[in-house]
Design a protein around this motif. Structure first.
Motif, PDB file in Angstrom:
ATOM      1  N   PHE A 138       0.800  -1.223   0.000  1.00  0.00           N
ATOM      2  CA  PHE A 138       0.000   0.000   0.000  1.00  0.00           C
ATOM      3  C   PHE A 138       0.836   1.278   0.000  1.00  0.00           C
ATOM      4  O   PHE A 138       0.357   2.318  -0.461  1.00  0.00           O
ATOM      5  CB  PHE A 138      -0.960  -0.004   1.192  1.00  0.00           C
ATOM      6  N   ILE A 140       1.189   2.669  -3.468  1.00  0.00           N
ATOM      7  CA  ILE A 140      -0.054   3.301  -3.928  1.00  0.00           C
ATOM      8  C   ILE A 140      -0.115   4.743  -3.434  1.00  0.00           C
ATOM      9  O   ILE A 140      -0.525   5.659  -4.167  1.00  0.00           O
ATOM     10  CB  ILE A 140      -1.274   2.501  -3.431  1.00  0.00           C
ATOM     11  N   LEU A 141       0.312   4.960  -2.187  1.00  0.00           N
ATOM     12  CA  LEU A 141       0.359   6.311  -1.638  1.00  0.00           C
ATOM     13  C   LEU A 141       1.314   7.189  -2.440  1.00  0.00           C
ATOM     14  O   LEU A 141       1.001   8.343  -2.749  1.00  0.00           O
ATOM     15  CB  LEU A 141       0.790   6.241  -0.168  1.00  0.00           C
ATOM     16  N   GLY A 169      -3.969   4.177  -0.137  1.00  0.00           N
ATOM     17  CA  GLY A 169      -2.682   3.702   0.352  1.00  0.00           C
ATOM     18  C   GLY A 169      -2.412   4.044   1.798  1.00  0.00           C
ATOM     19  O   GLY A 169      -1.816   3.254   2.535  1.00  0.00           O
ATOM     20  N   SER A 200      -1.775   1.471   5.364  1.00  0.00           N
ATOM     21  CA  SER A 200      -0.392   1.651   5.824  1.00  0.00           C
ATOM     22  C   SER A 200      -0.356   2.041   7.299  1.00  0.00           C
ATOM     23  O   SER A 200       0.458   1.516   8.082  1.00  0.00           O
ATOM     24  CB  SER A 200       0.317   2.724   4.989  1.00  0.00           C
ATOM     25  N   SER A 247       5.411  10.819   1.178  1.00  0.00           N
ATOM     26  CA  SER A 247       4.998   9.452   0.829  1.00  0.00           C
ATOM     27  C   SER A 247       6.198   8.541   0.649  1.00  0.00           C
ATOM     28  O   SER A 247       6.161   7.357   0.997  1.00  0.00           O
ATOM     29  CB  SER A 247       4.162   9.469  -0.455  1.00  0.00           C
TER      30      SER A 247
END
Length: 436
Positions: free
Chosen positions: A307, A310-311, A337, A341, A400
């Protein structure tokens, strides 16, 4: 009829019905009280920023004061958790709540006084230093109750579900907190958010402290053994990567809100920043709750590595566009995300907390969120003012990337722990067993 005449399945069903549940152990009022009690903590960074900008007329000064709040939390948040581990949450929370209300009251007065700016800095630092650590202490209570009251076979599933809820609650609070600050400041005065934080601290933080679940000095494994692990056991690579990851999540919160404020201000609709920012929180909270449905085979290290990218992808899209529909889609992707997380990071914290140090480790992680939020808000506010919105929109990418780096480092830490399985730990949550 004897017990041997009863089918095994029927005996298991009867045992499950008679065994305690988490809700029966904590009571119906616990979760609503714990939810609202963490609201002041989510309001203070933006509340102080709003108040200082209104009272002193300087955006950069407001950003520095937000950073001072984070600095106070960073230096004293873990000590508040350690005090709770030693003397119990009830007294520590009550004392911290009273001191925090005094610091907030002083801030509301000093901003409009003729006193120099460094006195305002002291007030902001005191607010952060005395902030009651409700969210991490709630997690600590839940972990100890689950590990001491519930049957062994049910602990991993219940703990995973409650960690998902706790993280989703944090997501909602850290999105709704700034929105509430803006609402109160717009319709009343810039002091209103500070007054609101004082009232909620007095009512709900006190209620959380006085709740029956906070009565015990120590619960769970630590009470059964009557001992705590040395403080040095918290300063490990496994705990460090958790703090780094949570700090990155806090930076995502702060930098994204500041960047969106700069963007909406450029297009003449600054009041829409909070609403747009809420899109990320909605997606994040929904995905955080869904973590409870993940199979146990989906290991924590794998979740973080799944995840966190994805962030990063969502933040890259956010930084590369000025189209509002694409920005909304990017925020939804970031929320997808960030929710799982954060749940994963706190689940790792529960797993790696040394014996009797649960509140301390959870407070360290909880403090990392507010530190990341305040630092990134201050930095991004200065960048937006000096370098422009485009530069500010790139900061969430860096934030991120920190979360992703924590995921990669956690993989190596996990492998090293696997090579040293005899090292004592507080508990193995996913393995449904406890080790001493």
């Amino acid at each position: 009829m004897t017990d041997s005449d009863i089918p095994a399945s029927a005996r298991r069903t009867t045992a499950q019905q008679s065994s305690p549940t988490l809700f029966s152990a904590v009571g119906r009022s616990y979760f609503p009280i714990a939810f609202v009690a963490r609201m002041p903590f989510a309001m203070i960074v933006v509340g102080v920023l709003t108040l200082v900008v209104a009272g002193r007329g300087s955006l950069s000064l407001g950003g520095i004061n937000s950073a001072m709040v984070g600095l106070g939390t960073a230096l004293f948040g873990s000590f508040i958790g350690a005090a709770a581990d030693r003397w119990g949450q009830r007294y520590v929370l009550l004392v911290a709540g009273i001191l925090n209300c005094a610091a907030l009251t002083f801030m509301a007065w000093v901003v409009f006084s003729p006193l120099p700016d460094f006195v305002v800095f002291i007030a902001a630092f005191a607010i952060g230093a005395t902030s009651p650590q409700v969210a991490p202490m709630s997690r600590s209570r839940i972990v100890d109750i689950v590990m001491s009251v519930l049957p062994l076979a049910r602990r991993p599933k219940v703990l995973n579900a409650t960690m998902a809820y706790e993280s989703a609650a944090d997501e909602v609070i850290f999105v709704f907190g700034p929105f509430l600050v803006g609402l109160l400041a717009t319709f009343f005065t810039p002091v209103a958010p500070i007054i609101g934080a004082i009232v909620m601290t007095l009512v709900f933080v006190s209620a959380f402290a006085l709740h029956p679940t906070g009565r015990a000095r120590q619960t769970g494994t630590s009470s059964r053994l009557g001992e705590r692990a040395p403080a040095m056991d918290m300063f490990t690579a496994g705990v460090f990567v958790i703090i780094l990851g949570v700090f990155g999540v806090g930076m995502v919160f702060g930098s994204t809100l500041t960047a969106l404020t700069a963007l909406t201000n450029d297009i003449g609709r600054p009041e829409e920043a909070g609403l747009i920012y809420g899109v990320m929180g909605i997606g994040s909270a929904v995905l955080a709750i869904s973590v409870a449905l993940f199979p146990s085979a989906f290991a924590l290290w794998a979740r973080l590595l799944c995840f966190a990218p994805i962030l990063v992808a969502g933040s890259v899209i956010l930084a590369s566009t000025e189209s509002m529909p694409i920005i909304v889609m990017a925020l939804l992707l970031m929320g997808t995300g960030i929710g799982p997380s954060l749940v994963t990071l706190f689940s790792l914290a529960a797993e790696r907390a040394p014996l009797g140090r649960s509140a301390t480790v959870m407070s360290m992680a909880g403090s990392a969120i507010i530190v990341g939020q305040s630092v990134s808000s201050a930095i991004n506010g200065i960048l937006a003012e000096d370098q422009g919105t485009a530069v500010a929109m790139a900061v969430p990418v860096a934030a991120s990337a920190i979360v992703l780096c924590a995921g990669v480092l956690n993989l190596f830490v996990g492998r090293r722990r696997d090579r040293n399985p005899d090292k004592p730990t507080r508990q193995r949550v996913n393995g449904a067993e406890e080790e001493i």
